[in-house]
Design a protein around this motif. Structure first.
Motif, PDB file in Angstrom:
ATOM      1  N   VAL A  79      26.128   4.815 -21.302  1.00 23.16           N
ATOM      2  CA  VAL A  79      26.619   5.587 -20.154  1.00 23.16           C
ATOM      3  C   VAL A  79      25.656   5.460 -18.966  1.00 23.16           C
ATOM      4  O   VAL A  79      25.462   6.405 -18.214  1.00 23.16           O
ATOM      5  CB  VAL A  79      26.830   7.070 -20.529  1.00 23.16           C
ATOM      6  CG1 VAL A  79      28.026   7.224 -21.463  1.00 23.16           C
ATOM      7  CG2 VAL A  79      25.583   7.671 -21.175  1.00 23.16           C
TER       8      VAL A  79
ATOM      9  N   GLN B 176      25.744   4.122 -15.985  1.00 27.93           N
ATOM     10  CA  GLN B 176      26.230   4.419 -14.637  1.00 27.93           C
ATOM     11  C   GLN B 176      26.565   5.889 -14.440  1.00 27.93           C
ATOM     12  O   GLN B 176      26.591   6.379 -13.312  1.00 27.93           O
ATOM     13  CB  GLN B 176      27.458   3.562 -14.321  1.00 27.93           C
ATOM     14  CG  GLN B 176      27.153   2.089 -14.158  1.00 27.93           C
ATOM     15  CD  GLN B 176      26.113   1.836 -13.076  1.00 27.93           C
ATOM     16  OE1 GLN B 176      26.214   2.352 -11.965  1.00 27.93           O
ATOM     17  NE2 GLN B 176      25.101   1.030 -13.403  1.00 27.93           N
ATOM     18  N   GLU B 177      26.827   6.604 -15.517  1.00 28.12           N
ATOM     19  CA  GLU B 177      27.179   8.025 -15.423  1.00 28.12           C
ATOM     20  C   GLU B 177      25.997   8.917 -15.780  1.00 28.12           C
ATOM     21  O   GLU B 177      26.153  10.115 -15.992  1.00 28.12           O
ATOM     22  CB  GLU B 177      28.358   8.356 -16.350  1.00 28.12           C
ATOM     23  CG  GLU B 177      29.648   7.626 -16.013  1.00 28.12           C
ATOM     24  CD  GLU B 177      29.672   6.207 -16.565  1.00 28.12           C
ATOM     25  OE1 GLU B 177      29.124   5.990 -17.668  1.00 28.12           O
ATOM     26  OE2 GLU B 177      30.211   5.317 -15.872  1.00 28.12           O
TER      27      GLU B 177
ATOM     28  N   CYS C   5      22.720  11.043 -15.056  1.00 26.63           N
ATOM     29  CA  CYS C   5      22.184  11.822 -13.939  1.00 26.63           C
ATOM     30  C   CYS C   5      20.726  12.176 -14.218  1.00 26.63           C
ATOM     31  O   CYS C   5      20.422  12.848 -15.206  1.00 26.63           O
ATOM     32  CB  CYS C   5      23.004  13.103 -13.762  1.00 26.63           C
ATOM     33  SG  CYS C   5      22.375  14.201 -12.473  1.00 26.63           S
TER      34      CYS C   5
ATOM     35  N   ARG D 295      22.068   9.417  -9.446  1.00 21.54           N
ATOM     36  CA  ARG D 295      23.100   8.877 -10.335  1.00 21.54           C
ATOM     37  C   ARG D 295      23.793   7.713  -9.645  1.00 21.54           C
ATOM     38  O   ARG D 295      24.155   7.807  -8.480  1.00 21.54           O
ATOM     39  CB  ARG D 295      24.138   9.968 -10.672  1.00 21.54           C
ATOM     40  CG  ARG D 295      25.236   9.510 -11.626  1.00 21.54           C
ATOM     41  CD  ARG D 295      26.238  10.625 -11.952  1.00 21.54           C
ATOM     42  NE  ARG D 295      26.839  11.149 -10.751  1.00 21.54           N
ATOM     43  CZ  ARG D 295      26.827  12.438 -10.401  1.00 21.54           C
ATOM     44  NH1 ARG D 295      26.253  13.330 -11.158  1.00 21.54           N
ATOM     45  NH2 ARG D 295      27.400  12.824  -9.269  1.00 21.54           N
ATOM     46  N   GLY D 296      23.952   6.612 -10.389  1.00 21.75           N
ATOM     47  CA  GLY D 296      24.658   5.459  -9.852  1.00 21.75           C
ATOM     48  C   GLY D 296      24.038   4.896  -8.590  1.00 21.75           C
ATOM     49  O   GLY D 296      24.739   4.380  -7.713  1.00 21.75           O
TER      50      GLY D 296
ATOM     51  N   GLU E  20      30.303  15.705 -13.551  1.00 17.91           N
ATOM     52  CA  GLU E  20      30.578  14.288 -13.300  1.00 17.91           C
ATOM     53  C   GLU E  20      29.632  13.364 -14.059  1.00 17.91           C
ATOM     54  O   GLU E  20      29.750  12.140 -13.960  1.00 17.91           O
ATOM     55  CB  GLU E  20      30.472  13.995 -11.801  1.00 17.91           C
ATOM     56  CG  GLU E  20      31.531  14.693 -10.964  1.00 17.91           C
ATOM     57  CD  GLU E  20      31.334  14.466  -9.476  1.00 17.91           C
ATOM     58  OE1 GLU E  20      30.440  13.653  -9.128  1.00 17.91           O
ATOM     59  OE2 GLU E  20      32.053  15.088  -8.677  1.00 17.91           O
ATOM     60  N   SER E  21      28.686  13.941 -14.803  1.00 16.72           N
ATOM     61  CA  SER E  21      27.670  13.160 -15.506  1.00 16.72           C
ATOM     62  C   SER E  21      27.928  13.136 -17.003  1.00 16.72           C
ATOM     63  O   SER E  21      28.300  14.145 -17.594  1.00 16.72           O
ATOM     64  CB  SER E  21      26.277  13.758 -15.234  1.00 16.72           C
ATOM     65  OG  SER E  21      26.032  13.866 -13.849  1.00 16.72           O
ATOM     66  N   ALA E  22      27.732  11.952 -17.603  1.00 18.52           N
ATOM     67  CA  ALA E  22      27.885  11.828 -19.052  1.00 18.52           C
ATOM     68  C   ALA E  22      26.584  12.120 -19.781  1.00 18.52           C
ATOM     69  O   ALA E  22      26.590  12.474 -20.958  1.00 18.52           O
ATOM     70  CB  ALA E  22      28.365  10.423 -19.405  1.00 18.52           C
TER      71      ALA E  22
END
Length: 250
Positions: free
Chosen positions: A80, A82-83, A85, A108-109, A132-134
């Motif tokens: 994960v 890209q996701e 944070c 993030r990203g 919005e974060s994994a």
């Protein structure tokens, strides 16, 4: 290293059994064939893998985080990336019952956001960002940042969490974030200041010095952004020490 290389989240599988699986060529869920371990444990592993694929298809790593030791949750990162944070906070002191959060930075990203008390730092804004974060990554956040935010903003932060303090210790990297950065060769763009300086800067801003807030925000953002290259280094080193070492013939 990815979650699909891991077997220790299974009840009854410790590091010794996982290493034995890897040494016998079972380095990925797809390679598990029930050999090496007994029938009961093999059934548990099969069930775990079936459920695991479902969770990964949903982009949900929380079931794995719940079963992994704190020092092994770095294994979640590659799935994960890209996701993920990266989060760091600044406060007016160490006690959430009587001190305040002044700034919160999230990276993030490739994008970094900073929220400031009295401007845009609110419980709703933090909740939306975390939803919005994994995966959440902090340094000493398990004991400080997360409980501080939960207390001050009446939040329940349930995002799967990698506290870099623990995988760093597994590699013998001790001390604070900035000391570890220097040890692994990560440089900062801005002059180093201390937590005590951060408190002073906030009070100077409260007295009308906008430049003090700018310096505080730069410091907070540097702490946050530098956690990403640190996790990259830590994950690579632990991958070599834990996974690749087990695959090498003696």
């Amino acid at each position: 290293m990815r979650i699909e290389n891991s077997f220790i989240p299974v009840h009854g599988v410790g590091e010794t059994t996982e290493r034995r699986l890897w040494e016998n060529g079972i380095t990925h869920w797809e390679e598990f064939d029930g050999s090496v371990v007994g029938d009961t444990l093999a059934d548990r592993i099969d069930a775990f893998i079936d459920d695991g694929w479902t969770h990964l298809d949903d982009g949900d790593v929380s079931p794995f985080a719940e079963r992994l030791p704190a020092s092994s949750r770095w294994r979640l990162y590659e799935n994960v990336r890209q996701e993920t944070c990266f989060l760091d906070i600044e406060t007016t002191g160490l006690d959430a019952s009587c001190n305040d959060v002044t700034t919160v930075s999230l990276h993030r990203g490739g994008d970094t956001k900073t929220f400031v008390q009295g401007r845009d730092l609110t419980a709703n804004r933090l909740s939306r960002e975390l939803e919005e974060s994994a995966l959440l990554v902090t340094f000493n956040g398990q004991r400080f940042d997360v409980p501080f935010l939960e207390t001050c903003y009446d939040l329940e932060i349930s995002v799967p969490h990698v506290d870099l303090l623990y995988p760093c210790k597994k590699l013998g990297l001790d001390g604070g974030l900035k000391a570890i950065e220097q040890e692994v060769g990560i440089e900062r763009d801005h002059p180093d200041i201390s937590g005590r300086d951060a408190v002073r800067l906030w009070h100077e801003y409260e007295r009308g010095d906008e430049s003090a807030l700018e310096t505080l925000v730069e410091y907070n953002r540097a702490d946050t952004k530098n956690m990403q290259p640190l996790l990259d280094v830590v994950a690579d080193r632990l991958h070599e020490a834990v996974f690749e070492a087990a695959r090498q013939p003696e």
